[in-house]
Design a protein around this motif. Structure first.
Motif, PDB file in Angstrom:
ATOM      1  N   ASP A 179      -2.465   9.721 -19.906  1.00 13.47           N
ATOM      2  CA  ASP A 179      -2.567   8.380 -20.765  1.00 13.47           C
ATOM      3  C   ASP A 179      -0.185   8.124 -20.961  1.00 13.47           C
ATOM      4  N   ARG A 180       0.005   9.213 -20.179  1.00  8.96           N
ATOM      5  CA  ARG A 180       1.429   8.964 -20.752  1.00  8.96           C
ATOM      6  C   ARG A 180       2.352   8.386 -19.405  1.00  8.96           C
ATOM      7  N   VAL A 181       1.752   8.465 -17.670  1.00 11.31           N
ATOM      8  CA  VAL A 181       2.170   8.161 -16.672  1.00 11.31           C
ATOM      9  C   VAL A 181       1.544   7.125 -16.162  1.00 11.31           C
ATOM     10  N   THR A 182       2.362   6.236 -15.780  1.00 12.70           N
ATOM     11  CA  THR A 182       1.335   4.606 -15.107  1.00 12.70           C
ATOM     12  C   THR A 182       2.331   4.783 -13.489  1.00 12.70           C
ATOM     13  N   PRO A 183       1.468   4.658 -12.018  1.00  9.68           N
ATOM     14  CA  PRO A 183       1.836   4.114 -11.451  1.00  9.68           C
ATOM     15  C   PRO A 183       2.050   3.034 -11.341  1.00  9.68           C
ATOM     16  N   ALA A 184       3.032   2.869 -10.316  1.00 13.44           N
ATOM     17  CA  ALA A 184       3.180   1.107  -9.426  1.00 13.44           C
ATOM     18  C   ALA A 184       4.015   1.462  -8.853  1.00 13.44           C
TER      19      ALA A 184
ATOM     20  N   ASP B 262       0.929  -1.214   0.088  1.00 14.39           N
ATOM     21  CA  ASP B 262      -0.030   0.367   0.090  1.00 14.39           C
ATOM     22  C   ASP B 262       0.474   0.843  -0.055  1.00 14.39           C
ATOM     23  N   LEU B 263       1.818   1.441   0.819  1.00 12.31           N
ATOM     24  CA  LEU B 263       2.733   2.272   0.809  1.00 12.31           C
ATOM     25  C   LEU B 263       3.575   3.042  -0.241  1.00 12.31           C
ATOM     26  N   SER B 264       3.797   1.832  -1.092  1.00 13.50           N
ATOM     27  CA  SER B 264       4.839   1.445  -2.133  1.00 13.50           C
ATOM     28  C   SER B 264       3.513   2.284  -3.265  1.00 13.50           C
ATOM     29  N   VAL B 265       2.469   1.704  -3.367  1.00 17.01           N
ATOM     30  CA  VAL B 265       1.700   2.140  -4.516  1.00 17.01           C
ATOM     31  C   VAL B 265       0.807   3.242  -4.307  1.00 17.01           C
ATOM     32  N   LEU B 266       1.119   4.042  -2.971  1.00 11.22           N
ATOM     33  CA  LEU B 266       0.113   5.436  -2.688  1.00 11.22           C
ATOM     34  C   LEU B 266       0.947   6.294  -2.805  1.00 11.22           C
ATOM     35  N   ARG B 267       2.236   6.376  -2.663  1.00  9.56           N
ATOM     36  CA  ARG B 267       2.895   7.176  -3.169  1.00  9.56           C
ATOM     37  C   ARG B 267       3.209   7.037  -4.494  1.00  9.56           C
ATOM     38  N   ALA B 268       3.912   6.415  -4.925  1.00 14.50           N
ATOM     39  CA  ALA B 268       3.367   6.518  -6.551  1.00 14.50           C
ATOM     40  C   ALA B 268       2.544   7.325  -7.279  1.00 14.50           C
ATOM     41  N   THR B 269       1.730   7.246  -6.513  1.00 13.84           N
ATOM     42  CA  THR B 269      -0.109   7.474  -7.147  1.00 13.84           C
ATOM     43  C   THR B 269       0.235   8.759  -7.004  1.00 13.84           C
ATOM     44  N   GLU B 270       0.434   9.338  -5.533  1.00 13.62           N
ATOM     45  CA  GLU B 270       0.452  11.158  -5.514  1.00 13.62           C
ATOM     46  C   GLU B 270       1.263  11.371  -6.806  1.00 13.62           C
TER      47      GLU B 270
END
Length: 236
Positions: free
Chosen positions: A189-194, A168-176
C-alpha cells in the motif's frame, strides 16, 4: 433722581454680569463638548492602533510558524536525500541521480542501469540498486513511493508479447520494479506504479544522448509532512 439713576446703573451692571455669565457658561459647555469629542476620537484611535498592533503580531507569529514549518520540511527532505545518496553512492552518477523537487525526493535511474533494450526484467545491477533503496525506505516507514516508467519516442519492436506500444513498456517496467520492492519487504500500500510512455521527456532533443536521458525510471519519494502541517494549522 439720583436714586433712580443708581437703580438703573445697578440693573445695567447686573444684566451685564448675567449676560457675561451666560456667555461664559455656553462657552464652557462648548469647550467641554469639544473635549469629550476629542477624547472619544483619541479612544477610538487607540483602539484601532491596538487592533492593528494585535493583527500585526498575529501575522508575524503566523509567518514565523510558516518559516519554521518550511525549514522542518526541508530538513526532512534533505535527510532523506542524503540517506538515499549514501545508499546508492557506489553506482555510476551518469546512470543515477537523486534530487529534490516540489517537496519530494526524485531517484532517477537510467534504463541502462535497470533493463536490457526493450526488456521489462530488471538486470543484476538494477536489482542491487533497488534492494539498497528499499533498505533505506524500510527505515523511513512513512515515506510514500511512486514508481514512474519513462521511455523515449522510439516505437517498441513489433511482435512482442503483451506489449504493443511505449505505454505498455513504461507500465510494465514500473510494475516490475514495484513488485521487486514489495517482495523485498515494502508494504504494497506504500508503492504505486505508473507509466508515462514518452510524454514527459527531460530532454526534447533528437540526439541519441537526449533519447537516452528520457529512457529512465523515476522513483518518487513523498515524506509524511503531517506533523509539519500541524505547526501551521493545516490538515495533511
Amino acid at each position: 433722581m439720583k436714586f433712580n439713576f443708581f437703580k438703573a446703573s445697578l440693573s445695567l451692571v447686573l444684566c451685564s454680569s448675567l449676560m457675561a455669565s451666560c456667555v461664559s457658561s455656553k462657552k464652557y459647555e462648548e469647550l467641554q463638548a469639544s473635549k469629550e469629542a476629542l477624547e472619544r476620537e483619541q479612544a477610538a484611535s487607540k483602539q484601532k492602533v491596538d487592533e492593528l498592533s494585535t493583527s500585526l503580531k498575529d501575522r508575524e507569529q503566523k509567518l514565523a510558524e510558516m518559516e519554521r514549518a518550511m525549514n522542518e520540511q526541508q530538513k526532512i527532505l534533505d535527510n532523506l536525500k542524503n540517506e538515499v545518496n549514501t545508499a546508492l553512492q557506489g553506482f555510476n552518477q551518469g546512470d543515477l541521480s537523486v534530487s529534490i523537487k516540489d517537496g519530494k525526493v526524485y531517484v532517477s535511474m537510467s534504463d541502462k542501469l535497470l533493463f536490457a533494450t526493450g526488456s521489462t526484467k530488471v538486470n543484476a545491477g538494477g536489482k542491487k540498486a533497488i534492494d539498497q533503496l528499499v533498505d533505506v525506505l524500510k527505515k523511513n516507514q512513512e515515506v510514500g513511493v511512486m514508481v514512474e516508467g519513462h521511455t523515449d519516442d522510439v516505437s517498441v519492436a513489433g511482435g512482442m508479447k503483451y506489449m504493443s506500444d511505449n505505454w505498455d513498456l513504461s507500465v510494465l517496467r514500473a510494475t516490475e520494479i514495484t513488485r521487486m520492492m514489495t517482495q523485498k519487504g515494502l508494504s504494497p500500500d506504500r508503492v504505486t506504479p505508473a507509466g508515462r510512455s514518452y510524454y514527459m521527456p527531460v530532454d526534447t532533443g533528437r540526439t541519441p544522448e537526449a533519447k537516452a536521458k528520457n529512457r529512465r525510471t523515476e522513483i518518487i519519494l513523498t515524506p509524511d509532512f503531517s506533523e509539519v502541517y500541524k505547526i501551521i494549522g493545516l490538515q495533511s
